[in-house]
Design a protein around this motif. Structure first.
Motif, PDB file in Angstrom:
ATOM      1  N   ALA A 217       0.837  -1.211   0.000  1.00  0.00           N
ATOM      2  CA  ALA A 217       0.000   0.000   0.000  1.00  0.00           C
ATOM      3  C   ALA A 217       0.867   1.255   0.000  1.00  0.00           C
ATOM      4  CB  ALA A 217      -0.912   0.006   1.228  1.00  0.00           C
ATOM      5  N   ILE A 218       2.141   1.093   0.349  1.00  0.00           N
ATOM      6  CA  ILE A 218       3.063   2.241   0.360  1.00  0.00           C
ATOM      7  C   ILE A 218       3.160   2.889  -1.025  1.00  0.00           C
ATOM      8  CG2 ILE A 218       5.223   1.000  -0.174  1.00  0.00           C
ATOM      9  CD1 ILE A 218       5.079   3.535   2.601  1.00  0.00           C
ATOM     10  N   PHE A 219       3.010   2.079  -2.094  1.00  0.00           N
ATOM     11  CA  PHE A 219       3.202   2.638  -3.443  1.00  0.00           C
ATOM     12  C   PHE A 219       2.140   3.694  -3.768  1.00  0.00           C
ATOM     13  CE2 PHE A 219       5.270  -1.648  -4.200  1.00  0.00           C
ATOM     14  CZ  PHE A 219       6.559  -1.141  -4.144  1.00  0.00           C
ATOM     15  N   GLY A 220       0.876   3.358  -3.466  1.00  0.00           N
ATOM     16  CA  GLY A 220      -0.210   4.319  -3.729  1.00  0.00           C
ATOM     17  C   GLY A 220       0.017   5.595  -2.925  1.00  0.00           C
ATOM     18  N   ILE A 221       0.476   5.431  -1.700  1.00  0.00           N
ATOM     19  CA  ILE A 221       0.713   6.600  -0.844  1.00  0.00           C
ATOM     20  C   ILE A 221       1.875   7.427  -1.395  1.00  0.00           C
ATOM     21  CG2 ILE A 221       1.426   7.322   1.477  1.00  0.00           C
ATOM     22  CD1 ILE A 221      -0.168   4.988   2.576  1.00  0.00           C
ATOM     23  N   LEU A 222       2.949   6.734  -1.817  1.00  0.00           N
ATOM     24  CA  LEU A 222       4.114   7.461  -2.344  1.00  0.00           C
ATOM     25  C   LEU A 222       3.751   8.289  -3.576  1.00  0.00           C
ATOM     26  CD1 LEU A 222       6.985   4.844  -1.934  1.00  0.00           C
ATOM     27  CD2 LEU A 222       6.932   7.153  -0.946  1.00  0.00           C
ATOM     28  N   ARG A 223       2.837   7.739  -4.396  1.00  0.00           N
ATOM     29  CA  ARG A 223       2.432   8.480  -5.602  1.00  0.00           C
ATOM     30  C   ARG A 223       1.806   9.811  -5.244  1.00  0.00           C
ATOM     31  NH1 ARG A 223       0.611   3.310  -7.301  1.00  0.00           N
ATOM     32  NH2 ARG A 223       2.337   2.444  -8.495  1.00  0.00           N
ATOM     33  N   GLU A 224       1.216   9.873  -4.044  1.00  0.00           N
ATOM     34  CA  GLU A 224       0.550  11.117  -3.637  1.00  0.00           C
ATOM     35  C   GLU A 224       1.324  11.916  -2.604  1.00  0.00           C
ATOM     36  OE1 GLU A 224      -3.360   9.750  -2.686  1.00  0.00           O
ATOM     37  OE2 GLU A 224      -3.644   9.245  -4.813  1.00  0.00           O
ATOM     38  N   THR A 225       2.503  11.459  -2.266  1.00  0.00           N
ATOM     39  CA  THR A 225       3.276  12.167  -1.238  1.00  0.00           C
ATOM     40  C   THR A 225       4.009  13.353  -1.858  1.00  0.00           C
ATOM     41  OG1 THR A 225       3.499  10.160   0.068  1.00  0.00           O
ATOM     42  CG2 THR A 225       5.106  11.889   0.509  1.00  0.00           C
ATOM     43  N   GLU A 226       3.763  14.509  -1.284  1.00  0.00           N
ATOM     44  CA  GLU A 226       4.414  15.737  -1.760  1.00  0.00           C
ATOM     45  C   GLU A 226       5.862  15.733  -1.269  1.00  0.00           C
ATOM     46  OE1 GLU A 226       3.004  18.165  -3.520  1.00  0.00           O
ATOM     47  OE2 GLU A 226       1.049  17.161  -3.572  1.00  0.00           O
ATOM     48  N   PRO A 227       6.740  16.443  -1.976  1.00  0.00           N
ATOM     49  CA  PRO A 227       8.107  16.563  -1.476  1.00  0.00           C
ATOM     50  C   PRO A 227       8.109  17.114  -0.053  1.00  0.00           C
ATOM     51  CG  PRO A 227       7.945  17.445  -3.698  1.00  0.00           C
ATOM     52  CD  PRO A 227       6.550  17.140  -3.258  1.00  0.00           C
ATOM     53  N   GLY A 228       8.962  16.541   0.782  1.00  0.00           N
ATOM     54  CA  GLY A 228       9.038  16.974   2.190  1.00  0.00           C
ATOM     55  C   GLY A 228      10.390  17.597   2.474  1.00  0.00           C
ATOM     56  N   ARG A 229      11.024  17.121   3.565  1.00  0.00           N
ATOM     57  CA  ARG A 229      12.316  17.701   3.967  1.00  0.00           C
ATOM     58  C   ARG A 229      13.322  17.643   2.801  1.00  0.00           C
ATOM     59  NH1 ARG A 229      14.736  19.819   8.104  1.00  0.00           N
ATOM     60  NH2 ARG A 229      12.827  19.710   9.327  1.00  0.00           N
ATOM     61  N   GLY A 230      14.028  18.724   2.597  1.00  0.00           N
ATOM     62  CA  GLY A 230      15.039  18.788   1.548  1.00  0.00           C
ATOM     63  C   GLY A 230      14.433  18.833   0.151  1.00  0.00           C
ATOM     64  N   GLY A 231      13.103  19.040   0.062  1.00  0.00           N
ATOM     65  CA  GLY A 231      12.458  19.086  -1.255  1.00  0.00           C
ATOM     66  C   GLY A 231      12.358  17.713  -1.909  1.00  0.00           C
ATOM     67  N   GLU A 232      12.564  16.647  -1.101  1.00  0.00           N
ATOM     68  CA  GLU A 232      12.548  15.295  -1.662  1.00  0.00           C
ATOM     69  C   GLU A 232      11.322  14.512  -1.204  1.00  0.00           C
ATOM     70  OE1 GLU A 232      16.282  13.552  -0.491  1.00  0.00           O
ATOM     71  OE2 GLU A 232      17.260  14.458  -2.236  1.00  0.00           O
ATOM     72  N   ILE A 233      10.936  13.532  -2.011  1.00  0.00           N
ATOM     73  CA  ILE A 233       9.816  12.668  -1.612  1.00  0.00           C
ATOM     74  C   ILE A 233      10.366  11.691  -0.572  1.00  0.00           C
ATOM     75  CG2 ILE A 233       8.102  10.984  -2.393  1.00  0.00           C
ATOM     76  CD1 ILE A 233       8.175  12.542  -5.100  1.00  0.00           C
ATOM     77  N   GLN A 234       9.886  11.835   0.648  1.00  0.00           N
ATOM     78  CA  GLN A 234      10.463  11.109   1.779  1.00  0.00           C
ATOM     79  C   GLN A 234       9.690   9.818   2.060  1.00  0.00           C
ATOM     80  OE1 GLN A 234      13.240  11.736   3.097  1.00  0.00           O
ATOM     81  NE2 GLN A 234      13.635  13.883   2.559  1.00  0.00           N
ATOM     82  N   LEU A 235      10.436   8.714   2.162  1.00  0.00           N
ATOM     83  CA  LEU A 235       9.825   7.434   2.524  1.00  0.00           C
ATOM     84  C   LEU A 235       9.198   7.536   3.914  1.00  0.00           C
ATOM     85  CD1 LEU A 235       9.369   4.460   1.784  1.00  0.00           C
ATOM     86  CD2 LEU A 235      11.603   3.937   2.771  1.00  0.00           C
ATOM     87  N   THR A 236       9.883   8.247   4.813  1.00  0.00           N
ATOM     88  CA  THR A 236       9.384   8.391   6.187  1.00  0.00           C
ATOM     89  C   THR A 236       7.972   8.995   6.190  1.00  0.00           C
ATOM     90  OG1 THR A 236      11.646   8.744   6.940  1.00  0.00           O
ATOM     91  CG2 THR A 236       9.897   9.451   8.440  1.00  0.00           C
ATOM     92  N   ASP A 237       7.743  10.015   5.349  1.00  0.00           N
ATOM     93  CA  ASP A 237       6.423  10.662   5.306  1.00  0.00           C
ATOM     94  C   ASP A 237       5.343   9.672   4.862  1.00  0.00           C
ATOM     95  OD1 ASP A 237       7.795  12.930   6.010  1.00  0.00           O
ATOM     96  OD2 ASP A 237       7.663  13.897   4.046  1.00  0.00           O
ATOM     97  N   ALA A 238       5.687   8.831   3.893  1.00  0.00           N
ATOM     98  CA  ALA A 238       4.706   7.859   3.390  1.00  0.00           C
ATOM     99  C   ALA A 238       4.411   6.790   4.450  1.00  0.00           C
ATOM    100  CB  ALA A 238       5.216   7.228   2.096  1.00  0.00           C
ATOM    101  N   ILE A 239       5.436   6.368   5.186  1.00  0.00           N
ATOM    102  CA  ILE A 239       5.208   5.353   6.237  1.00  0.00           C
ATOM    103  C   ILE A 239       4.363   5.969   7.354  1.00  0.00           C
ATOM    104  CG2 ILE A 239       6.293   3.765   7.885  1.00  0.00           C
ATOM    105  CD1 ILE A 239       8.760   3.751   6.043  1.00  0.00           C
ATOM    106  N   GLN A 240       4.593   7.244   7.621  1.00  0.00           N
ATOM    107  CA  GLN A 240       3.785   7.954   8.613  1.00  0.00           C
ATOM    108  C   GLN A 240       2.303   7.896   8.216  1.00  0.00           C
ATOM    109  OE1 GLN A 240       3.691   9.380  11.421  1.00  0.00           O
ATOM    110  NE2 GLN A 240       1.777  10.512  11.165  1.00  0.00           N
TER     111      GLN A 240
END
Ligand code: G1P
Length: 304
Positions: A217-240
């Motif tokens: 299910a992480i993949f669907g979430i990652l597709r919608e995760t906005e860039p976070g710290r450092g302007g990068e798409i963060q795995l941590t944000d998606a797991i959160q």
């Protein structure tokens, strides 16, 4: 709980980073190929996946990473030369890396962060839980971590991340977890995650170290995760978001657990820790260790 969860067989290893901390060594050589004693750092990571039962390995690579593919492939010319010389020992060492696992490679293209690198694995991984191993984190082979994480995931479902207590002064370099205890002393439930918190804002001193077993299910979430710290798409944000969805209830997404690791871990992306890893692992080697330890003792007492 007797629920059964799909077996985990795939490991994803993001290896597209530039390795700027090791320049100029990494100008033309991938940082993953830097030797730790006499094996490239990345081989320890693949061996760790294999010893946890994951023999299908996908590497997320980028430009200048061809040596990684060559390392895990056959080298017929070298093998031929070694067998002509009758050097069976070295021949076996050369063949070890190509016989380890079924290797696959995909290029990340744009380096848009760890979350984006993991998303590149979606077509290969499909709908099964899978592991992610970060190449900069070297876990001492005598302290199995991933195998324990797989065990916890197979029992609890959902996702499992590796956590380690660090000095609070260091927590800003890591993803940080807020947790609550479970019935197992080494397992916690993750309630919140913050990527590289500012000083004073960390919810704990539990750092995410680079091992994950993730619900697809992480993949669907990652597709919608906005860039976070450092302007990068963060795995941590998606797991959160996975943890949130589970805690909010009414979702089929499983929980996020953490396995708290107390063993030996080296950050081979850091020059000091990289040197410590080499010294420690060399000391413990049967072939090199006795002589190296004796030299090291003399060096420390007489020359320092
Ligand atoms: C990554 C993750 C971070 C984690 C760390 C572990 O950061 O984003 O949450 O704590 O790996 O090594 P990086 O070190 O790639 O900046």
């Amino acid at each position: 709980m007797t629920q059964s969860h799909p077996r985990i067989s795939k490991a994803v290893i993001p290896a597209a980073g530039l390795g700027t901390r090791f320049l100029p060594a990494t100008k033309a050589t991938p940082k993953e190929m830097l030797p730790v004693v006499d094996k490239p750092a990345i081989q320890y990571v693949v061996e760790e996946a294999v010893s946890a039962g994951l023999s299908d390995v996908l590497m997320i690579t980028g430009r200048n990473k061809r040596p990684l593919e060559d390392h895990f492939d056959r080298n017929y010319e070298l093998e031929e030369a070694l067998s002509r010389k009758g050097d069976a020992g070295r021949l076996a060492r050369v063949q070890e890396s190509s016989d380890l696992a079924t290797m696959h490679y995909v290029r990340q293209g744009d380096p848009r962060g760890l979350g984006h690198a993991v998303l590149c694995a979606a077509p290969h991984v499909g709908d099964q839980p899978f592991a992610v191993l970060l190449g900069d984190d070297l876990i001492d082979p005598r302290d199995p971590l991933l195998a324990r994480m797989v065990e916890v995931q197979q029992r609890e479902g959902g996702s499992v991340i590796a956590l380690m207590e660090v000095d609070p002064a260091q927590i800003h370099q890591y993803g940080c977890a807020a947790v609550k205890p479970t019935g197992d002393s080494d397992v916690v439930q993750v309630t919140d995650l913050v990527e590289k918190p500012e000083a004073g804002e960390a919810p704990s001193n539990l750092a995410i170290i680079g091992r994950y077993v993730l619900d697809p299910a992480i993949f669907g979430i990652l597709r919608e995760t906005e860039p976070g710290r450092g302007g990068e798409i963060q795995l941590t944000d998606a797991i959160q978001k996975l943890a949130d969805a589970h805690l909010a209830g009414g979702s089929s997404v499983g929980p996020v657990h953490g396995v708290v690791f107390k063993g030996r871990r080296y950050d081979t992306g850091d020059r000091g820790d990289y040197l410590r890893a080499i010294v420690r692992l060399a000391c413990e080697r049967e072939d090199l260790g006795p002589e190296f330890r004796a030299w090291l003792r003399r060096f420390v007492t007489e020359e320092m």
